[in-house]
Design an enzyme around this catalytic site. Structure first.
Site, PDB file in Angstrom:
ATOM      1  N   ASP B   5     -42.600  69.396  -6.042  1.00 26.90           N
ATOM      2  CA  ASP B   5     -41.671  68.639  -5.190  1.00 26.90           C
ATOM      3  C   ASP B   5     -42.047  68.956  -3.741  1.00 26.90           C
ATOM      4  OD1 ASP B   5     -39.517  67.635  -3.762  1.00 26.90           O
ATOM      5  OD2 ASP B   5     -38.094  69.136  -4.504  1.00 26.90           O
ATOM      6  N   ASN B   8     -40.032  68.694   3.300  1.00 28.68           N
ATOM      7  CA  ASN B   8     -40.424  68.788   4.704  1.00 28.68           C
ATOM      8  C   ASN B   8     -40.918  70.183   5.083  1.00 28.68           C
ATOM      9  OD1 ASN B   8     -40.084  66.191   5.939  1.00 28.68           O
ATOM     10  ND2 ASN B   8     -37.917  66.377   5.451  1.00 28.68           N
ATOM     11  N   HIS B  12     -42.449  72.899  -3.511  1.00 31.53           N
ATOM     12  CA  HIS B  12     -41.691  73.577  -4.579  1.00 31.53           C
ATOM     13  C   HIS B  12     -42.402  73.298  -5.894  1.00 31.53           C
ATOM     14  CE1 HIS B  12     -38.037  74.249  -2.062  1.00 31.53           C
ATOM     15  NE2 HIS B  12     -38.474  73.156  -1.450  1.00 31.53           N
ATOM     16  N   GLY B  76     -33.458  58.355  -0.712  1.00 33.24           N
ATOM     17  CA  GLY B  76     -34.654  59.209  -0.644  1.00 33.24           C
ATOM     18  C   GLY B  76     -35.153  59.540  -2.040  1.00 33.24           C
ATOM     19  N   ASP B  78     -36.272  62.271  -3.296  1.00 29.66           N
ATOM     20  CA  ASP B  78     -35.753  63.531  -3.855  1.00 29.66           C
ATOM     21  C   ASP B  78     -34.338  63.349  -4.413  1.00 29.66           C
ATOM     22  OD1 ASP B  78     -35.168  63.010  -1.201  1.00 29.66           O
ATOM     23  OD2 ASP B  78     -35.132  65.115  -0.582  1.00 29.66           O
ATOM     24  N   ARG B  79     -33.504  62.552  -3.716  1.00 28.74           N
ATOM     25  CA  ARG B  79     -32.159  62.264  -4.236  1.00 28.74           C
ATOM     26  C   ARG B  79     -32.270  61.462  -5.535  1.00 28.74           C
ATOM     27  NH1 ARG B  79     -28.657  59.539   0.497  1.00 28.74           N
ATOM     28  NH2 ARG B  79     -27.060  59.372  -1.127  1.00 28.74           N
ATOM     29  N   ASP B  93     -26.300  67.979  -2.697  1.00 31.36           N
ATOM     30  CA  ASP B  93     -27.472  68.692  -2.194  1.00 31.36           C
ATOM     31  C   ASP B  93     -27.164  69.132  -0.771  1.00 31.36           C
ATOM     32  OD1 ASP B  93     -29.904  69.667  -1.404  1.00 31.36           O
ATOM     33  OD2 ASP B  93     -31.071  67.927  -2.023  1.00 31.36           O
ATOM     34  N   SER B  96     -29.865  70.591   5.370  1.00 30.90           N
ATOM     35  CA  SER B  96     -29.611  70.238   6.778  1.00 30.90           C
ATOM     36  C   SER B  96     -28.641  69.056   6.852  1.00 30.90           C
ATOM     37  CB  SER B  96     -30.909  69.926   7.516  1.00 30.90           C
ATOM     38  OG  SER B  96     -31.578  68.856   6.904  1.00 30.90           O
TER      39      SER B  96
END
Lengths: 208, 208
Positions: B5, B8, B12, B76, B78-79, B93, B96
């Site tokens: 994954d 930014n 991972h 996004g 990842d979402r 999640d 930031s």
């Protein structure tokens, strides 16, 4: 009698129901009391207070007379005086911060502080240019968002509205400050009132 | 098989239940596949993807295989991939930004975005030095605050928790991201799971 609420940006005045303001970074120009007319003020800005007192040394600080039944430590004088305007209800002052104060039988039960609406908007822009979106004040608080702009407006508005609803339960909510009307529209039993501080000042004078 | 994954800040990785990471601003150093071992990735950071593909040109982009049943535009990757990890529930999640997504019978019903906890803290400090206070994660969400520090922590935490409770109703809430544990403690039926994205990736592979 003239009442004056000295804020960080403006002198706010009240005289027989009329309200006006002028910048507090210069000496007062529009404050013209009749001979012998009393001036009462509260202030959160010391240099602006000095400028007022140089012109009107007889003006009296109503903060010295304020008594509010509260356990809260560090309550700003403007929040405390607005609390004197009512016996029961929730006061939401929506400016650069959103302060919330809860009154019951004239007693201040506590309060909390949220970021101002414009500040919320700025944080998203700082997190990512993709999140730099204007707040839509017509965003539904019941339908789940289906795009980024709505996802942001919903996040801001609904998190604030949800908490205010929980705070107010069946109490009346009084909105004041520049963004008061933007938030008030989400509540059926809301009151927009930009004279709360002056009503509080009048009540302090009555209590003497 | 290795899953990657690309975020930014970090690559991972996931391999047979083990999870690790390394900075995504340099070429991968800890990624050592066996001969013929497959690598699947998703990415939100193009330069980091290039660096991975220079070393491992056979790595496959799982984003190309993703299908999520949703009306949401601009979700996004990842979402979207984390959403593939579950059939029913709410995914929070907390990084930031705090993204919230709602799943029902494998369908994504919508979602919203709040500022990250550290970002909230920063706005208060920007509004006034008097409001520059650390967040207390032990602040009561039921007792009204009686001082400035509590008024800020309560504002941040309770506005988020109130909205999440309303969103989740009786659904399970899955927390991921660095601040996941800080928020999860306010929910009795919460699950902290930092492997949601990898579970989603595994499900995408199964669906092929």
């Amino acid at each position: 009698m003239i009442l004056c609420d000295i804020g960080n940006s403006f002198y706010h005045y009240y005289r027989e129901g009329r309200i006006w303001k002028e910048p507090s970074n210069a000496a007062p120009k529009t404050l013209k009391p009749d001979k012998g007319e009393e001036i009462y003020y509260i202030s959160v800005k010391e240099p602006a207070t000095k400028r007022l007192l140089e012109l009107f040394p007889e003006a009296k600080n109503l903060g010295d007379l304020l008594y509010l039944d509260t356990e809260y430590r560090g309550l700003g004088i403007d929040r405390a005086v607005a609390c004197k305007a009512l016996q029961d209800g929730v006061i939401v002052d929506a400016g650069s911060a959103i302060t919330v104060d809860i009154l019951q039988n004239g007693m201040h039960l506590g309060g909390y502080i949220l970021p101002g609406l414009q500040r919320y908007r700025n944080i998203y822009a700082e997190i990512s240019p993709k999140l730099d979106k204007a707040i839509h004040y017509d965003v539904s608080t019941t339908m789940l968002p289906q795009n980024t702009a709505d996802a942001i407006s919903y996040g801001i508005i609904t998190s604030i509205v949800c908490l205010l609803e929980r705070t107010a339960k069946n109490k009346r909510i009084f909105f004041t400050g520049g963004d008061g009307p933007s938030l008030a529209r989400y509540f059926s039993h809301s009151i927009v009132d930009n004279s709360l501080v002056f009503k509080g000042m009048l009540n302090i004078l009555k209590e003497r």
